[in-house]
Design an enzyme around this catalytic site. Structure first.
Site, short mmCIF file in Angstrom:
data_model
loop_
_atom_site.label_atom_id
_atom_site.label_comp_id
_atom_site.label_asym_id
_atom_site.label_seq_id
_atom_site.Cartn_x
_atom_site.Cartn_y
_atom_site.Cartn_z
N HIS A 1 -9.39 0.88 -1.79
CA HIS A 1 -9.41 1.50 -0.46
C HIS A 1 -10.85 1.41 0.05
CE1 HIS A 1 -5.57 3.18 -1.58
NE2 HIS A 1 -5.50 4.01 -0.57
N ASP B 1 1.72 3.96 2.94
CA ASP B 1 0.72 4.81 2.28
C ASP B 1 1.37 5.95 1.49
OD1 ASP B 1 -1.89 5.32 1.53
OD2 ASP B 1 -2.56 6.09 3.47
N ASP B 2 1.73 7.04 2.18
CA ASP B 2 2.34 8.21 1.54
C ASP B 2 3.52 8.66 2.40
OD1 ASP B 2 0.21 8.94 -0.64
OD2 ASP B 2 -0.93 8.57 1.20
N GLU C 1 -11.35 3.40 5.38
CA GLU C 1 -10.32 4.32 5.93
C GLU C 1 -11.09 5.40 6.70
OE1 GLU C 1 -8.15 6.67 3.05
OE2 GLU C 1 -6.57 7.17 4.49
N HIS D 1 1.44 4.83 -2.40
CA HIS D 1 1.11 5.71 -3.53
C HIS D 1 2.41 6.36 -3.98
CE1 HIS D 1 -3.26 5.52 -2.60
NE2 HIS D 1 -2.80 5.31 -1.38
N HIS E 1 0.86 -1.19 0.00
CA HIS E 1 0.00 0.00 0.00
C HIS E 1 0.89 1.23 0.00
CE1 HIS E 1 -3.92 2.02 1.68
NE2 HIS E 1 -3.17 2.89 1.03
N1 HPA Z 1 -6.50 7.46 1.02
C1 HPA Z 1 -7.14 7.72 -0.12
N2 HPA Z 1 -6.53 8.19 -1.19
C2 HPA Z 1 -5.21 8.40 -1.13
C3 HPA Z 1 -4.50 8.15 0.01
C4 HPA Z 1 -5.18 7.65 1.15
O1 HPA Z 1 -4.63 7.41 2.24
N3 HPA Z 1 -3.21 8.46 -0.27
C5 HPA Z 1 -3.17 8.89 -1.55
N4 HPA Z 1 -4.38 8.84 -2.08
ZN ZN Z 2 -3.73 4.78 0.39
#
Ligand code: HPA
Ligand code: ZN
Length: 335
Positions: free
Chosen positions: A189, A270-271, A192, A11, A9
């Site tokens: 996703h 994630d990021d 969340e 991006h 996971h």
């Molecule tokens: N959630 C949804 N979209 C996203 C995320 C996330 O954590 N990171 C980059 N795009």
């Molecule tokens: Zn994500």
């Protein structure tokens, strides 16, 4: 030597570090609304998912050429390798680039070049997952899939990301059906910020094989039982959950309880440029905050390879699982 792991996971646009953002801005003649990297870093205080997404999409303005996308991915792979990543399944957001006039072919060619060299350069096998932006229309997702057809040999799966609440998985039934017919695998996703019902929908309407995040499944015990029974992997991102205020502190993260319940949990970044750490940092942070012992960490590493799309290379998966089984935590570098 760090614990070998897969990252499922991630991006790629979320790996854009402030330094690289300024380098690319200078290279492409783009003016950023921040004086320097320090001022940019100070903007990394988020209220929720949307406040992060606003900055995340804004900074993408620096990404233009094949070389830019290559450099972005290669920088991520180098950092991931240092933290023990041996396999990475990488999301990208084509609509965030095509909307700015950057052709999808430029994005895929740039990322693809870095990914092609990854095993030799960084010891990391890779897969690419094309995400649809769920706050864009279903028609736009279908057009994106159509435009990706010349590049399908580079794409393993489709995913669904961006602002979740108000954009349920069922909105994308048709494009997931079309992606499945093209032989692509499916993730999304869900859970969340959105409710547990979105997780049910992602499974039942879209037919996904993994749930990205899935954090809010803990609010629905029947759903938890189903995820356990069907061995549906969850790609959790604990540092992201804290930064985007899904939970208050890392100590409050339900990861340990989720593992105890028998859920197939993985831990991911994630990021990482925005949320304070790459996946090795994330393993360290949950270990400290939740008091996970070595066997729990080994379980997370094992899960990451089991949940990966290495089905087309079972030999590599078996080799990596054997490395996890034999891993000696005494060889881990001190922090
Ligand atoms: N959630 C949804 N979209 C996203 C995320 C996330 O954590 N990171 C980059 N795009
Ligand atoms: Zn994500």
């Amino acid at each position: 030597m760090p614990l070998p792991k897969a990252e499922l996971h991630l991006h790629i646009e979320g790996t854009l570090e402030p330094e690289l953002a300024f380098t690319l801005a200078a290279r492409n003649g783009v003016e950023l609304p921040f004086k320097d990297t320090e001022e940019l870093r100070r903007a990394y205080l988020f209220e929720d998912l949307q406040s992060f997404l606003d900055l995340y999409y804004g900074l993408m303005a620096v990404l233009h050429t094949v070389r830019d996308f290559h450099d972005l991915a290669d920088a991520y792979l180098a950092r991931a390798a240092e933290q023990g990543v041996r396999h990475a399944e990488i999301f990208f957001d084509p609509q965030a680039h095509t909307a700015r006039g950057v052709p999808i072919g430029t994005v895929i060619e740039g990322l693809g070049r870095a990914l092609d060299a990854s095993e030799e350069r960084h010891g990391i096998s890779t897969r690419l997952i094309m995400c649809f932006l769920r706050d864009e229309s279903a028609e736009s997702a279908l057009a994106t899939l159509e435009s990706a057809k010349p590049y399908l040999n580079r794409i393993t799966a489709v995913g669904l990301d961006s602002a979740e609440v108000g954009h349920p998985p069922s909105k994308f039934r048709e494009v997931y059906e079309a992606a499945g017919a093209l032989g692509l695998r499916k993730v999304a996703h869900a859970g969340e910020e959105g409710p547990p019902s979105y997780i049910h929908e992602a499974l039942d309407v879209l037919g996904v094989e993994r749930i990205d995040h899935g954090l809010r499944c803990v609010e629905d015990q029947e759903l938890v039982a189903r995820l356990v029974r069907e061995r549906v992997p969850l790609t959790l991102c604990p540092l992201s959950n804290v930064r985007l205020r899904a939970i208050d502190t890392l100590e409050d993260h339900p990861l340990r309880e989720m593992m105890d319940a028998g859920l197939l949990c993985t831990v991911n970044s994630d990021d990482p440029a925005y949320f304070g750490g790459y996946v090795g940092d994330t393993f360290h942070a949950v270990r400290e905050a939740l008091g996970l012992d070595e066997e729990r960490l080994r379980e997370l590493a094992r899960n990451s390879f089991e949940a990966s799309f290495l089905d087309d290379d079972e030999e590599r998966r078996a080799g990596l699982l054997a490395e996890v089984a034999a891993y000696d935590f005494a060889t881990e570098l001190p922090e």
